[in-house]
Design a protein around this motif. Structure first.
Motif, PDB file in Angstrom:
ATOM      1  N   ALA A   1      48.931 -10.915 -75.490  1.00 37.25           N
ATOM      2  CA  ALA A   1      49.454  -9.564 -75.290  1.00 37.25           C
ATOM      3  C   ALA A   1      48.565  -8.818 -74.299  1.00 37.25           C
ATOM      4  CB  ALA A   1      49.511  -8.829 -76.616  1.00 37.25           C
ATOM      5  N   GLY A   2      49.171  -8.229 -73.289  1.00 32.49           N
ATOM      6  CA  GLY A   2      48.435  -7.477 -72.287  1.00 32.49           C
ATOM      7  C   GLY A   2      47.734  -8.348 -71.269  1.00 32.49           C
ATOM      8  N   ALA A   3      47.888  -9.642 -71.370  1.00 28.65           N
ATOM      9  CA  ALA A   3      47.226 -10.555 -70.438  1.00 28.65           C
ATOM     10  C   ALA A   3      48.141 -10.841 -69.253  1.00 28.65           C
ATOM     11  CB  ALA A   3      46.868 -11.854 -71.133  1.00 28.65           C
ATOM     12  N   LEU A   4      47.508 -11.139 -68.133  1.00 34.23           N
ATOM     13  CA  LEU A   4      48.219 -11.584 -66.946  1.00 34.23           C
ATOM     14  C   LEU A   4      47.914 -13.052 -66.741  1.00 34.23           C
ATOM     15  CD1 LEU A   4      47.330  -8.674 -64.501  1.00 34.23           C
ATOM     16  CD2 LEU A   4      49.444  -8.981 -65.797  1.00 34.23           C
ATOM     17  N   SER A   5      48.776 -13.725 -66.036  1.00 28.62           N
ATOM     18  CA  SER A   5      48.492 -15.120 -65.692  1.00 28.62           C
ATOM     19  C   SER A   5      48.836 -15.345 -64.231  1.00 28.62           C
ATOM     20  CB  SER A   5      49.277 -16.083 -66.588  1.00 28.62           C
ATOM     21  OG  SER A   5      50.660 -15.922 -66.391  1.00 28.62           O
ATOM     22  N   ALA A   6      48.207 -16.366 -63.677  1.00 26.94           N
ATOM     23  CA  ALA A   6      48.458 -16.727 -62.281  1.00 26.94           C
ATOM     24  C   ALA A   6      48.365 -18.239 -62.164  1.00 26.94           C
ATOM     25  CB  ALA A   6      47.446 -16.064 -61.357  1.00 26.94           C
ATOM     26  N   LEU A   7      49.055 -18.767 -61.207  1.00 27.08           N
ATOM     27  CA  LEU A   7      49.021 -20.190 -60.915  1.00 27.08           C
ATOM     28  C   LEU A   7      48.065 -20.423 -59.758  1.00 27.08           C
ATOM     29  CD1 LEU A   7      50.396 -22.837 -61.796  1.00 27.08           C
ATOM     30  CD2 LEU A   7      52.025 -22.472 -59.951  1.00 27.08           C
ATOM     31  N   VAL A   8      47.108 -21.314 -59.952  1.00 25.99           N
ATOM     32  CA  VAL A   8      46.123 -21.663 -58.930  1.00 25.99           C
ATOM     33  C   VAL A   8      46.515 -23.039 -58.391  1.00 25.99           C
ATOM     34  CG1 VAL A   8      43.685 -22.080 -58.444  1.00 25.99           C
ATOM     35  CG2 VAL A   8      44.343 -20.373 -60.162  1.00 25.99           C
ATOM     36  N   VAL A   9      46.918 -23.099 -57.126  1.00 28.21           N
ATOM     37  CA  VAL A   9      47.318 -24.351 -56.491  1.00 28.21           C
ATOM     38  C   VAL A   9      46.140 -24.850 -55.664  1.00 28.21           C
ATOM     39  CG1 VAL A   9      48.959 -25.474 -54.948  1.00 28.21           C
ATOM     40  CG2 VAL A   9      49.716 -23.592 -56.426  1.00 28.21           C
ATOM     41  N   LEU A  10      45.688 -26.059 -55.972  1.00 24.10           N
ATOM     42  CA  LEU A  10      44.533 -26.623 -55.282  1.00 24.10           C
ATOM     43  C   LEU A  10      44.958 -27.430 -54.060  1.00 24.10           C
ATOM     44  CD1 LEU A  10      43.041 -27.349 -58.637  1.00 24.10           C
ATOM     45  CD2 LEU A  10      41.692 -26.264 -56.886  1.00 24.10           C
ATOM     46  N   ARG A  11      44.056 -27.486 -53.093  1.00 23.56           N
ATOM     47  CA  ARG A  11      44.305 -28.272 -51.880  1.00 23.56           C
ATOM     48  C   ARG A  11      44.242 -29.762 -52.208  1.00 23.56           C
ATOM     49  NH1 ARG A  11      44.021 -24.941 -47.529  1.00 23.56           N
ATOM     50  NH2 ARG A  11      42.803 -23.046 -47.781  1.00 23.56           N
ATOM     51  N   PRO A  12      45.013 -30.545 -51.491  1.00 23.57           N
ATOM     52  CA  PRO A  12      44.948 -31.994 -51.695  1.00 23.57           C
ATOM     53  C   PRO A  12      43.570 -32.540 -51.318  1.00 23.57           C
ATOM     54  CG  PRO A  12      46.866 -31.393 -50.365  1.00 23.57           C
ATOM     55  CD  PRO A  12      46.020 -30.166 -50.505  1.00 23.57           C
ATOM     56  N   ALA A  13      43.203 -33.676 -51.890  1.00 21.74           N
ATOM     57  CA  ALA A  13      41.954 -34.348 -51.510  1.00 21.74           C
ATOM     58  C   ALA A  13      41.972 -34.541 -50.007  1.00 21.74           C
ATOM     59  CB  ALA A  13      41.836 -35.682 -52.233  1.00 21.74           C
ATOM     60  N   GLY A  14      40.893 -34.231 -49.359  1.00 26.23           N
ATOM     61  CA  GLY A  14      40.836 -34.308 -47.905  1.00 26.23           C
ATOM     62  C   GLY A  14      41.186 -32.990 -47.245  1.00 26.23           C
ATOM     63  N   GLY A  15      41.809 -32.067 -47.990  1.00 25.79           N
ATOM     64  CA  GLY A  15      42.060 -30.726 -47.491  1.00 25.79           C
ATOM     65  C   GLY A  15      43.326 -30.516 -46.701  1.00 25.79           C
ATOM     66  N   ALA A  16      43.954 -31.567 -46.185  1.00 20.93           N
ATOM     67  CA  ALA A  16      45.154 -31.399 -45.370  1.00 20.93           C
ATOM     68  C   ALA A  16      46.379 -31.233 -46.258  1.00 20.93           C
ATOM     69  CB  ALA A  16      45.343 -32.604 -44.457  1.00 20.93           C
ATOM     70  N   SER A  17      47.315 -30.420 -45.826  1.00 25.79           N
ATOM     71  CA  SER A  17      48.550 -30.248 -46.572  1.00 25.79           C
ATOM     72  C   SER A  17      49.347 -31.548 -46.530  1.00 25.79           C
ATOM     73  CB  SER A  17      49.370 -29.109 -45.970  1.00 25.79           C
ATOM     74  OG  SER A  17      50.566 -28.963 -46.685  1.00 25.79           O
ATOM     75  N   ALA A  18      49.888 -31.913 -47.663  1.00 29.96           N
ATOM     76  CA  ALA A  18      50.629 -33.168 -47.756  1.00 29.96           C
ATOM     77  C   ALA A  18      52.108 -32.995 -47.436  1.00 29.96           C
ATOM     78  CB  ALA A  18      50.473 -33.764 -49.162  1.00 29.96           C
ATOM     79  N   GLY A  19      52.558 -31.765 -47.152  1.00 30.21           N
ATOM     80  CA  GLY A  19      53.960 -31.526 -46.850  1.00 30.21           C
ATOM     81  C   GLY A  19      54.789 -31.459 -48.112  1.00 30.21           C
ATOM     82  N   PRO A  20      56.099 -31.598 -47.984  1.00 32.45           N
ATOM     83  CA  PRO A  20      56.980 -31.511 -49.150  1.00 32.45           C
ATOM     84  C   PRO A  20      56.687 -32.624 -50.154  1.00 32.45           C
ATOM     85  CG  PRO A  20      58.252 -31.488 -47.110  1.00 32.45           C
ATOM     86  CD  PRO A  20      56.835 -31.798 -46.749  1.00 32.45           C
ATOM     87  N   ALA A  21      56.872 -32.288 -51.426  1.00 33.68           N
ATOM     88  CA  ALA A  21      56.636 -33.276 -52.487  1.00 33.68           C
ATOM     89  C   ALA A  21      57.787 -34.263 -52.552  1.00 33.68           C
ATOM     90  CB  ALA A  21      56.467 -32.579 -53.825  1.00 33.68           C
ATOM     91  N   THR A  22      57.445 -35.527 -52.450  1.00 34.09           N
ATOM     92  CA  THR A  22      58.406 -36.610 -52.637  1.00 34.09           C
ATOM     93  C   THR A  22      57.742 -37.644 -53.527  1.00 34.09           C
ATOM     94  OG1 THR A  22      57.610 -37.913 -50.770  1.00 34.09           O
ATOM     95  CG2 THR A  22      59.328 -36.271 -50.295  1.00 34.09           C
ATOM     96  N   ALA A  23      58.489 -38.594 -54.010  1.00 28.81           N
ATOM     97  CA  ALA A  23      57.915 -39.648 -54.847  1.00 28.81           C
ATOM     98  C   ALA A  23      56.817 -40.393 -54.090  1.00 28.81           C
ATOM     99  CB  ALA A  23      59.001 -40.619 -55.292  1.00 28.81           C
ATOM    100  N   GLU A  24      56.971 -40.523 -52.779  1.00 26.44           N
ATOM    101  CA  GLU A  24      55.990 -41.244 -51.973  1.00 26.44           C
ATOM    102  C   GLU A  24      54.743 -40.404 -51.673  1.00 26.44           C
ATOM    103  OE1 GLU A  24      59.303 -40.962 -50.925  1.00 26.44           O
ATOM    104  OE2 GLU A  24      59.827 -42.870 -51.858  1.00 26.44           O
ATOM    105  N   SER A  25      54.886 -39.074 -51.613  1.00 30.81           N
ATOM    106  CA  SER A  25      53.767 -38.230 -51.192  1.00 30.81           C
ATOM    107  C   SER A  25      53.018 -37.554 -52.339  1.00 30.81           C
ATOM    108  CB  SER A  25      54.258 -37.148 -50.218  1.00 30.81           C
ATOM    109  OG  SER A  25      55.071 -36.205 -50.901  1.00 30.81           O
ATOM    110  N   VAL A  26      53.513 -37.642 -53.550  1.00 27.68           N
ATOM    111  CA  VAL A  26      52.922 -36.881 -54.645  1.00 27.68           C
ATOM    112  C   VAL A  26      51.455 -37.245 -54.886  1.00 27.68           C
ATOM    113  CG1 VAL A  26      53.650 -38.344 -56.582  1.00 27.68           C
ATOM    114  CG2 VAL A  26      53.395 -35.874 -56.888  1.00 27.68           C
ATOM    115  N   ALA A  27      51.096 -38.501 -54.768  1.00 29.23           N
ATOM    116  CA  ALA A  27      49.701 -38.899 -54.986  1.00 29.23           C
ATOM    117  C   ALA A  27      48.778 -38.272 -53.938  1.00 29.23           C
ATOM    118  CB  ALA A  27      49.570 -40.419 -54.970  1.00 29.23           C
ATOM    119  N   ALA A  28      49.274 -38.089 -52.719  1.00 30.91           N
ATOM    120  CA  ALA A  28      48.470 -37.496 -51.652  1.00 30.91           C
ATOM    121  C   ALA A  28      48.265 -35.996 -51.856  1.00 30.91           C
ATOM    122  CB  ALA A  28      49.128 -37.747 -50.301  1.00 30.91           C
ATOM    123  N   MET A  29      49.020 -35.395 -52.751  1.00 37.74           N
ATOM    124  CA  MET A  29      48.917 -33.959 -53.001  1.00 37.74           C
ATOM    125  C   MET A  29      47.868 -33.617 -54.052  1.00 37.74           C
ATOM    126  SD  MET A  29      52.932 -32.970 -52.944  1.00 37.74           S
ATOM    127  CE  MET A  29      52.729 -31.263 -52.472  1.00 37.74           C
TER     128      MET A  29
END
Length: 123
Positions: A13-41
């Protein structure tokens, strides 16, 4: 539950929440999530620990990782102090990463509060 994680305190009650999205290993964006790219994210475990520990040390409740993200929860004044907000953050708006220390922010892609649930028109 791994070290540094805490279950949400009280009833939220009275608390806020936020989602923290972490960068992929290596720091580069992995692009859209697909079955093939999910591990890279996925982030490095050291980055997960650094971010989780920082938020726990500053008074937030932190959930376990789910994919490339974790949730943080705390009272509105804690969010205001941490993110230098005049009031509660606007739902869905990204929170400023530049206010966090570099050793934490460099691992984070984005942090945003979640909009409240919309269960349809009021009665």
């Amino acid at each position: 539950m791994s070290t540094g994680e805490r279950p949400p305190a009280g009833d939220g009650a009275g608390a806020l929440s936020a989602l923290v999205v972490l960068r992929p290993a290596g720091g580069a964006s992995a692009g859209p999530a697909t079955a093939e790219s999910v591990a890279a994210m996925l982030p490095e475990q050291a980055a997960v620990a650094a971010v989780r520990d920082w938020f726990v040390d500053h008074g937030f409740d932190v959930t376990a990782m789910h994919g490339n993200s974790m949730a943080i929860q705390g009272p509105a004044p804690l969010f205001a102090r941490t993110f230098k907000e005049a009031g509660p953050p606007e739902p869905g708006r990204p929170l400023p990463l530049e206010l966090l220390p570099d050793e934490v922010s460099r691992h984070i892609e984005a942090i945003a509060t979640t909009p409240p649930p919309d269960f349809g028109p009021p009665p």
